[in-house]
Every structure is written in structure tokens, then in C-alpha cells.
Design an enzyme around this catalytic site. Structure first.
Site, PDB file in Angstrom:
ATOM      1  N   LYS A 151       0.852  -1.189   0.000  1.00 44.04           N
ATOM      2  CA  LYS A 151       0.000   0.000   0.000  1.00 44.04           C
ATOM      3  C   LYS A 151       0.882   1.230   0.000  1.00 44.04           C
ATOM      4  O   LYS A 151       2.041   1.162   0.444  1.00 44.04           O
ATOM      5  CB  LYS A 151      -0.886   0.016   1.246  1.00 44.04           C
ATOM      6  CG  LYS A 151      -2.107   0.895   1.143  1.00 44.04           C
ATOM      7  CD  LYS A 151      -3.274   0.181   0.476  1.00 44.04           C
ATOM      8  CE  LYS A 151      -4.497   1.060   0.363  1.00 44.04           C
ATOM      9  NZ  LYS A 151      -5.697   0.304  -0.020  1.00 44.04           N
TER      10      LYS A 151
HETATM   11  P1  NAD Z   1     -13.263   7.891  -2.437  1.00 44.92           P
HETATM   12  O1  NAD Z   1     -12.240   8.922  -2.206  1.00 44.92           O
HETATM   13  O2  NAD Z   1     -13.812   7.704  -3.813  1.00 44.92           O
HETATM   14  O3  NAD Z   1     -14.518   8.147  -1.461  1.00 44.92           O
HETATM   15  C1  NAD Z   1     -14.370   8.272  -0.080  1.00 44.92           C
HETATM   16  C2  NAD Z   1     -15.720   8.670   0.497  1.00 44.92           C
HETATM   17  O4  NAD Z   1     -15.632   8.717   1.934  1.00 44.92           O
HETATM   18  C3  NAD Z   1     -16.184  10.051   0.051  1.00 44.92           C
HETATM   19  O5  NAD Z   1     -17.576  10.016  -0.201  1.00 44.92           O
HETATM   20  C4  NAD Z   1     -15.889  10.917   1.260  1.00 44.92           C
HETATM   21  O6  NAD Z   1     -16.725  12.057   1.341  1.00 44.92           O
HETATM   22  C5  NAD Z   1     -16.177   9.950   2.387  1.00 44.92           C
HETATM   23  N1  NAD Z   1     -15.587  10.351   3.640  1.00 44.92           N
HETATM   24  C6  NAD Z   1     -14.330  10.791   3.875  1.00 44.92           C
HETATM   25  N2  NAD Z   1     -14.192  11.126   5.164  1.00 44.92           N
HETATM   26  C7  NAD Z   1     -15.371  10.886   5.755  1.00 44.92           C
HETATM   27  C8  NAD Z   1     -15.870  11.024   7.078  1.00 44.92           C
HETATM   28  N3  NAD Z   1     -15.083  11.473   8.049  1.00 44.92           N
HETATM   29  N4  NAD Z   1     -17.142  10.663   7.323  1.00 44.92           N
HETATM   30  C9  NAD Z   1     -17.943  10.216   6.347  1.00 44.92           C
HETATM   31  N5  NAD Z   1     -17.534  10.058   5.079  1.00 44.92           N
HETATM   32  C10 NAD Z   1     -16.277  10.396   4.793  1.00 44.92           C
HETATM   33  O7  NAD Z   1     -12.674   6.545  -1.857  1.00 44.92           O
HETATM   34  P2  NAD Z   1     -13.045   5.055  -2.226  1.00 44.92           P
HETATM   35  O8  NAD Z   1     -12.150   4.599  -3.308  1.00 44.92           O
HETATM   36  O9  NAD Z   1     -14.518   4.933  -2.389  1.00 44.92           O
HETATM   37  O10 NAD Z   1     -12.603   4.296  -0.890  1.00 44.92           O
HETATM   38  C11 NAD Z   1     -13.441   4.208   0.259  1.00 44.92           C
HETATM   39  C12 NAD Z   1     -12.940   3.077   1.148  1.00 44.92           C
HETATM   40  O11 NAD Z   1     -12.914   1.875   0.404  1.00 44.92           O
HETATM   41  C13 NAD Z   1     -11.513   3.244   1.690  1.00 44.92           C
HETATM   42  O12 NAD Z   1     -11.438   2.644   2.959  1.00 44.92           O
HETATM   43  C14 NAD Z   1     -10.680   2.451   0.708  1.00 44.92           C
HETATM   44  O13 NAD Z   1      -9.474   2.005   1.272  1.00 44.92           O
HETATM   45  C15 NAD Z   1     -11.627   1.301   0.449  1.00 44.92           C
HETATM   46  N6  NAD Z   1     -11.346   0.576  -0.786  1.00 44.92           N
HETATM   47  C16 NAD Z   1     -11.351   1.209  -2.005  1.00 44.92           C
HETATM   48  C17 NAD Z   1     -11.120   0.460  -3.158  1.00 44.92           C
HETATM   49  C18 NAD Z   1     -11.197   1.059  -4.532  1.00 44.92           C
HETATM   50  O14 NAD Z   1     -11.118   0.316  -5.512  1.00 44.92           O
HETATM   51  N7  NAD Z   1     -11.384   2.362  -4.667  1.00 44.92           N
HETATM   52  C19 NAD Z   1     -10.849  -0.908  -3.066  1.00 44.92           C
HETATM   53  C20 NAD Z   1     -10.857  -1.516  -1.814  1.00 44.92           C
HETATM   54  C21 NAD Z   1     -11.119  -0.753  -0.689  1.00 44.92           C
END
Ligand code: NAD
Length: 437
Positions: free
Chosen positions: A123
Site C-alpha cells: 500500500k
Molecule cells: P473515495 O475517495 O472515492 O470516497 C471516499 C468517500 O468517503 C467520500 O464520499 C468521502 O466524502 C467519504 N468520507 C471521507 N471522510 C469521511 C468522514 N469522516 N465521514 C464520512 N464520510 C467520509 O474513496 P473510495 O475509493 O470509495 O474508498 C473508500 C474506502 O474503500 C476506503 O477505505 C478504501 O481504502 C476502500 N477501498 C477502495 C477500493 C477502490 O477500488 N477504490 C478498493 C478496496 C477498498
């Protein structure tokens, strides 16, 4: 400046991290502790899982638009390379720190092994508030960071992908920078790229789709019909919005959504497509007129059947776990549930599908992208989605059976069952390889 208080000795003697009790790395270590009794003779190798193989900390200096020179701290951690090259996303966030990236890398090792992908876990991240940077500054930051971690990454060494606040454009810059540095276009160095640069159809929504597939399979097993199910989603970014869309298509009602700009609620169900447009226009769900706003903390009290934490780690505390109404928690985010909360949820009969399988859809399609780049032969979106569905259904079935062998998920949580499956794969590979020299 406040210095973080050191509340316990460094976790398992690593001199370079001082995690707090509820920090992601300590959460991970506790998850490993729970699985150890089930690993038999392989537990001899357990220490391997408690230490990242490599941690690289880099300084990322860039010239800002106003002429100032700004320095940012960046990381790339390779937790395990036992089963293949490192694989895991890159996060841009003001709270990113080494021990968080270590935990996220470790969860990637577990995830890739749980789905049986031929990858280790890695990561990366930069401690930065990306919304405060112009596009040009973001590009400079990404290119310099990529050059700095260039000694670790490569299509056979370690393959980054998008995570919080990074996207296909950031991956395009990373791919281009790496390619310039090695003197050959190397599409396979990152995944989650734009389609024009060797990206895969289906990648953008793959993590959300995986959350849906795991949710569908888990709901069937606890006789929870998706038709009419009330779904609450925290985080409406890449993962949360795609999952919400699929649950709505399956007949679910998205009753509440929370992001960093606010919390919106509508008992009859929010219109996901409209909410997506609102987010595109305004940058967040706050102020969405076709719903009621509410206090952030009240999100955890919303009556719902399915809860999808899809934002950041550490959101479901023991106290919130006591209050929440859902029968099924689908961890779209990495590490959203603290260990104490896990026990509360299992005690209350709430089924948790853990991050290390629930959000594995993204890395599974990243694996497809990597394979397609190597063969320069690209699949249809239907083919991608069907293969993804098949792989996740099989992985979840295996995890479910592992829990069943230990008395069912109320005795052995799906998290511990997933860790058992994954750790067995990693440590038996370790044992077969032996120690070098
Ligand atoms: P992203 O940046 O597209 O979205 C993140 C979301 O979380 C946004 O809507 C943001 O407003 C919200 N957020 C941030 N801080 C917040 C808070 N304090 N309270 C409430 N909401 C809040 O990110 P993503 O890619 O959707 O990733 C989200 C989660 O999923 C992370 O934990 C990431 O590690 C995990 N993840 C993502 C992927 C991927 O393919 N993108 C894969 C596996 C896991």
C-alpha cells in the site's frame, strides 16, 4: 503542533511505529492474534505476518503554483511478497501515516490470499489534502512520488492502484512517469488506469460490485431479502456509490448516505442516480434537496437492514455497534470496524462480511487488468463482471464453510474465517519457499 501521545509500547517491538490502542496497525495485530490458534504448525511462521517486509518513507517536494516549495511525506509499504508481487492502492489524505499504510498493506496481503490472487500485499500514500492542490500541483506531486518509490514498484515487483482520493488520472500520471524513467511504456505497472491506456472495463465499479455480490450471497444465507431491504451507506465515493446503485437495482431502498460534507436521509429511499449528479455538481451529499439532512452521529441510529461503511477506518466503535440496527454489515472500507465492536456485533447476531473479502472486487479486477495488459488482449465488460462474480462467490463459499467447520459465524466470525483461509495460504507458501539464504 501536537505530538501524538504514546499509550503503549511499540507494537511487537517494531522500533519505528508507536500505534495507539485503536490504531489500524494494532487492529490488524489483534486480528492476527485471533486466528493464530487455528493455524496449527504454521503458527511457527506467524511473526512473518506481524512485520512488514519493507517500508519506504519518501520526501516529495514540489513547486506550488505560487512559487513556494512544499514538502509532503509519502510512503510505500510492502507487507508480504511471499505469494507474488506487491499489490495495493495509493491514498492521498491529510491523516495518512506510516502505521496506517502498514495496516492497509497487511490487509492487502490477507485480501489477495483470501481471494487466491497471485499477489502479496502492499500500500502507499501521501500525507496531503488533495482538494487544496490545483490539478497541476497534483500532477507534480504524483510524478515526484512515483519517481521516489520507483525503486520498489514495477509490473513484476509491486503494482499500485487507486484508493481514497486517487483515480484513473492519477494512475495515468504514475504509469507515464514510471514508463519515462525506465524508457518503455509499461502499462502493467499500475492498475485502475483509463481504458485508453490499458485499463480494464468494469474496474471503476468493481469494488462496489464486489460489495454487492458479497452482500447478495450473505443476505441469502441469513434469509434477508434484498427486495425492499433498507440500506445505509457511509462514504459515497467510488465504492459507496457503486454499491448503492447495485443495491437499488436489486430492489433495495437507500435510506441514508453520509460523506464528509453531511448526512442525508429519506425513509422511502434516495434516488442514487440523482444523488450522484448532486455530488458531481457540489462535491458531496450535503445539501441534497430530495432528502432530509441530519446530524452526523445520528447516521448510526438510522433504522436499516444493511449497513455499508465505505469511507475510512475505525468508524464502527463498540458504542456505535451497540446502537446500529442493521442485520448485515458489509465492509466496503478497509478496517471500518474496531475489534471490540466486532465482538459486540457478533454477540448481537449481526453478520459482518469483512473488508478482506467484501471489498476484494477492486483488486480482483485489477488482477484481470494486469493479466490483460500482459497479453494485450482485452475482455468485454460482461466477461469481467461474470468472472468477478464467480471468483467472489467461490471465495465467500470457502470462507463460509471454514466458519461452519468451527460451529458457524456466531462462533467463528467471517473475519477470523477469512484470516484463517488467507494466513494458511500465505504461511504454507512461506514454508514451501523456505528462508533465504
Ligand atoms: P473515495 O475517495 O472515492 O470516497 C471516499 C468517500 O468517503 C467520500 O464520499 C468521502 O466524502 C467519504 N468520507 C471521507 N471522510 C469521511 C468522514 N469522516 N465521514 C464520512 N464520510 C467520509 O474513496 P473510495 O475509493 O470509495 O474508498 C473508500 C474506502 O474503500 C476506503 O477505505 C478504501 O481504502 C476502500 N477501498 C477502495 C477500493 C477502490 O477500488 N477504490 C478498493 C478496496 C477498498
Amino acid at each position: 503542533m501536537c505530538t501524538p501521545e504514546i499509550t503503549e509500547p511499540p507494537a511487537n517491538g517494531l522500533s519505528y511505529v508507536h500505534p495507539g490502542p485503536d490504531s489500524p496497525w494494532n487492529t490488524y495485530l489483534r486480528q492476527i492474534d485471533r486466528v493464530m490458534p487455528h493455524l496449527g504448525r504454521l503458527s511457527r511462521w506467524a511473526e512473518t505476518l506481524r512485520r512488514p517486509k519493507r517500508c519506504l518513507i519518501v520526501d516529495v517536494p514540489i513547486e506550488m503554483d505560487d512559487g513556494r516549495i512544499a514538502h509532503f511525506e509519502g510512503y510505500r509499504v510492502q507487507h508480504s511478497l511471499t505469494r507474488g508481487p506487491g499489490k495495493g492502492g495509493v491514498r492521498y489524505h491529510p491523516d495518512v501515516r506510516l502505521e496506517e499504510v502498514m495496516a492497509l498493506a497487511a490487509w492487502m496481503s490477507i485480501k489477495n490470499a483470501a481471494v487466491n490472487l497471485p499477489f502479496g500485499g502492499a500500500k502507499g500514500g501521501i500525507r496531503v489534502a488533495p482538494r487544496e492542490l490545483s490539478l497541476k500541483e497534483l500532477e507534480k506531486l504524483t510524478r515526484r512520488y512515483t519517481s521516489e518509490i520507483g525503486l520498489l514498484i514495477g509490473p513484476q515487483q509491486d503494482i499500485p492502484a487507486p484508493d481514497v482520493n486517487t483515480n484513473a488520472q492519477v494512475m495515468a500520471w504514475m504509469m507515464d512517469t514510471y514508463s519515462m524513467n525506465v524508457g518503455a511504456t509499461t502499462t502493467g505497472v499500475v492498475t485502475g488506469k483509463p481504458l485508453q491506456l490499458g485499463g480494464s472495463l468494469g474496474r471503476v465499479k468493481a469494488t462496489g460490485r464486489g460489495v454487492f455480490v458479497c452482500g447478495r450471497e450473505a443476505a441469502r444465507r441469513i434469509a434477508l431479502p434484498l427486495e425492499g431491504a433498507r440500506v445505509a451507506v457511509q462514504g459515497f465515493g467510488n465504492v459507496g456509490s457503486a454499491a448503492a446503485e447495485l443495491f437499488q437495482q436489486a430492489g433495495g431502498r437507500i435510506v441514508a448516505v453520509q460523506d464528509h460534507t453531511g448526512t442525508v436521509w429519506r425513509e422511502a429511499g434516495l434516488e442514487v442516480a440523482e444523488l450522484m449528479l448532486h455530488v458531481q455538481r457540489t462535491g458531496g451529499v450535503g445539501g441534497f434537496r430530495a432528502a432530509q439532512g441530519m446530524e452526523a452521529e445520528a447516521f448510526w441510529d438510522v433504522p436499516c437492514d444493511v449497513l455499508i461503511p465505505a469511507a475510512l477506518e475505525g468508524q464502527i466503535t463498540a458504542e456505535r455497534a451497540q446502537r446500529l440496527h442493521a442485520r448485515l454489515v458489509l465492509e466496503g472500507a478497509n478496517g471500518p470496524t474496531l475489534p471490540a465492536a466486532d465482538d459486540v456485533l457478533t454477540g448481537r447476531g449481526v453478520l459482518v462480511v469483512p473488508d478482506v473479502i467484501c471489498n476484494a472486487g477492486g483488486v480482483t479486477v485489477s488482477y484481470f487488468e494486469w493479466v490483460q495488459d500482459f497479453s494485450s488482449f482485452f475482455w468485454s465488460e460482461d466477461e469481467v463482471n461474470q468472472r468477478l462474480d464467480r471468483i467472489l462467490v467461490q471465495a465467500l463459499q470457502h470462507i463460509w464453510e471454514t466458519a461452519e467447520q468451527h460451529g458457524g459465524w456466531r462462533q467463528m466470525s467471517l473475519r477470523t474465517a477469512t484470516f484463517a483461509v488467507a494466513c494458511e495460504r500465505i504461511l504454507s507458501a512461506r514454508e514451501m519457499r523456505g528462508l533465504y539464504p
